[in-house]
Design an enzyme around this catalytic site. Structure first.
Site, mmCIF file in Angstrom:
data_model
loop_
_atom_site.group_PDB
_atom_site.id
_atom_site.type_symbol
_atom_site.label_atom_id
_atom_site.label_comp_id
_atom_site.label_asym_id
_atom_site.label_seq_id
_atom_site.Cartn_x
_atom_site.Cartn_y
_atom_site.Cartn_z
ATOM 1 C CB ILE A 47 -0.921 -0.022 1.237
ATOM 2 C CG1 ILE A 47 -1.934 -1.159 1.072
ATOM 3 C CG2 ILE A 47 -1.632 1.321 1.413
ATOM 4 C CD1 ILE A 47 -2.794 -1.417 2.281
ATOM 5 C CG HIS A 54 -8.356 -4.618 -8.811
ATOM 6 N ND1 HIS A 54 -7.748 -4.972 -7.627
ATOM 7 C CD2 HIS A 54 -9.646 -5.000 -8.701
ATOM 8 C CE1 HIS A 54 -8.644 -5.542 -6.830
ATOM 9 N NE2 HIS A 54 -9.801 -5.566 -7.457
ATOM 10 C CD GLU A 95 -4.829 -9.562 -14.358
ATOM 11 O OE1 GLU A 95 -3.708 -9.113 -14.046
ATOM 12 O OE2 GLU A 95 -5.475 -10.320 -13.602
#
Ligand code: GRF
Length: 219
Positions: free
Chosen positions: A95, A112, A177
Site C-alpha cells: 500500500i 486490478h 490482463e
C-alpha cells in the site's frame, strides 16, 4: 518516431503483466519504454524477466525501512533518478502513502483483477464466484490514494462458467490482463488521455482502438 515516455514498473512477484508490458513496448512504434523495474522482494521472478530483456532493476525491500513514508521516499528517489515519467503497478503488493500517490497523480497506472468498482481488494475471483457474478474481468486504472479506486482506462470482460473454480477463472482473467495493460499504457503514454473528474476521456482514438475487451467484440 517520437521520444518515448520513460516508464517504471513496480512488481512483487511473477511479473506476467510486466512481461506483457515488456513485449508490447519492444514494438518499434510503442509510445513507451520501460527504463526500470522495481521489486520490493528480492525473489520476485519478474526481476529475471527484466534481466532477460536487458532492463535495469532495483530491489527496495520494505522490511529495511521503519515505516511506509521512508519506504515510499526511497522508491520515489529511485524513480526520479532514472527520469521516470509514468509508473505501472503490476502485482505490486504494497500500500502506497497518499503523498506518494498524489505525487504521481494521473501518471501512475494499476491493474486490478476485477471489473471495478466491484470487488476491490483481495481474493477477487473467489468473491466474484461467491456473489454469483455472470461476468468478471480486470481493470486498468489511474491510481488514487484509496485502494483500487481511480479513473478507469481499460477493462477486460471474462464470462463466468458454470464449473469455474477461483483458479480457473483467475487464469482466464490473467490472459485478458496481459492484453489490457499494454493498451492502457499506450493510451496514456501517447498523451491522448485526459481525466475529467473521475473519468478518463480519450482524444483522437485510433481506428479500431477499444477501451473494453469482450469475447463478443472482434479485435
Ligand atoms: C495480477 O492478477 C494483477 O491483476 C494483480 O496481481 C497479479 C499479478 O500477476 N494486481 P503478475 O505478477 O503480473 O503475474
Amino acid at each position: 518516431m517520437g521520444r518515448r515516455v520513460r516508464v517504471a514498473v513496480l512488481i512483487s512477484g511473477g511479473g506476467s503483466n510486466l512481461q506483457a508490458l515488456i513485449d508490447a513496448t519492444a514494438a518499434p512504434d510503442s509510445a513507451a519504454r520501460i527504463v526500470l523495474v522495481v521489486s520490493n522482494r528480492a525473489d520476485a521472478f519478474g526481476l529475471e524477466r527484466a534481466a532477460r530483456a536487458g532492463i535495469p532493476s532495483r530491489v527496495i525491500d520494505h522490511r529495511m525501512f521503519p515505516d511506509r513514508a521512508t519506504f515510499d521516499a526511497a522508491l520515489g528517489a529511485a524513480l526520479r533518478e532514472v527520469g521516470t515519467e509514468l509508473v505501472c503497478l503490476a502485482g505490486f503488493l504494497r500500500i502506497l502513502t497518499t503523498d506518494f500517490v498524489e505525487s504521481w497523480r494521473d501518471r501512475m497506472l494499476n491493474i486490478h483483477p476485477s471489473l471495478l468498482p466491484a470487488f476491490r481488494g483481495l481474493d477477487t475471483h473467489a468473491r466474484a464466484l461467491a456473489a454469483g457474478a455472470r461476468v468478471h474481468g480486470c481493470t486498468v486504472h489511474l491510481v488514487r490514494p484509496e485502494l483500487d479506486t481511480g479513473p478507469i482506462l481499460v477493462q477486460g470482460v471474462v464470462p463466468v462458467q458454470g464449473d469455474d473454480t477461483a483458479e480457473r477463472l483467475a487464469a482466464r482473467v490473467l490472459e485478458v490482463e496481459h492484453r489490457c495493460y499494454p493498451r492502457a499504457l499506450e493510451l496514456v503514454a501517447s498523451g491522448r488521455t485526459e481525466t475529467l473528474g473521475e473519468t478518463v476521456q480519450v482524444r483522437d482514438p485510433r481506428p479500431g482502438e477499444r477501451l473494453v475487451l469482450h469475447p463478443l467484440l472482434r479485435e
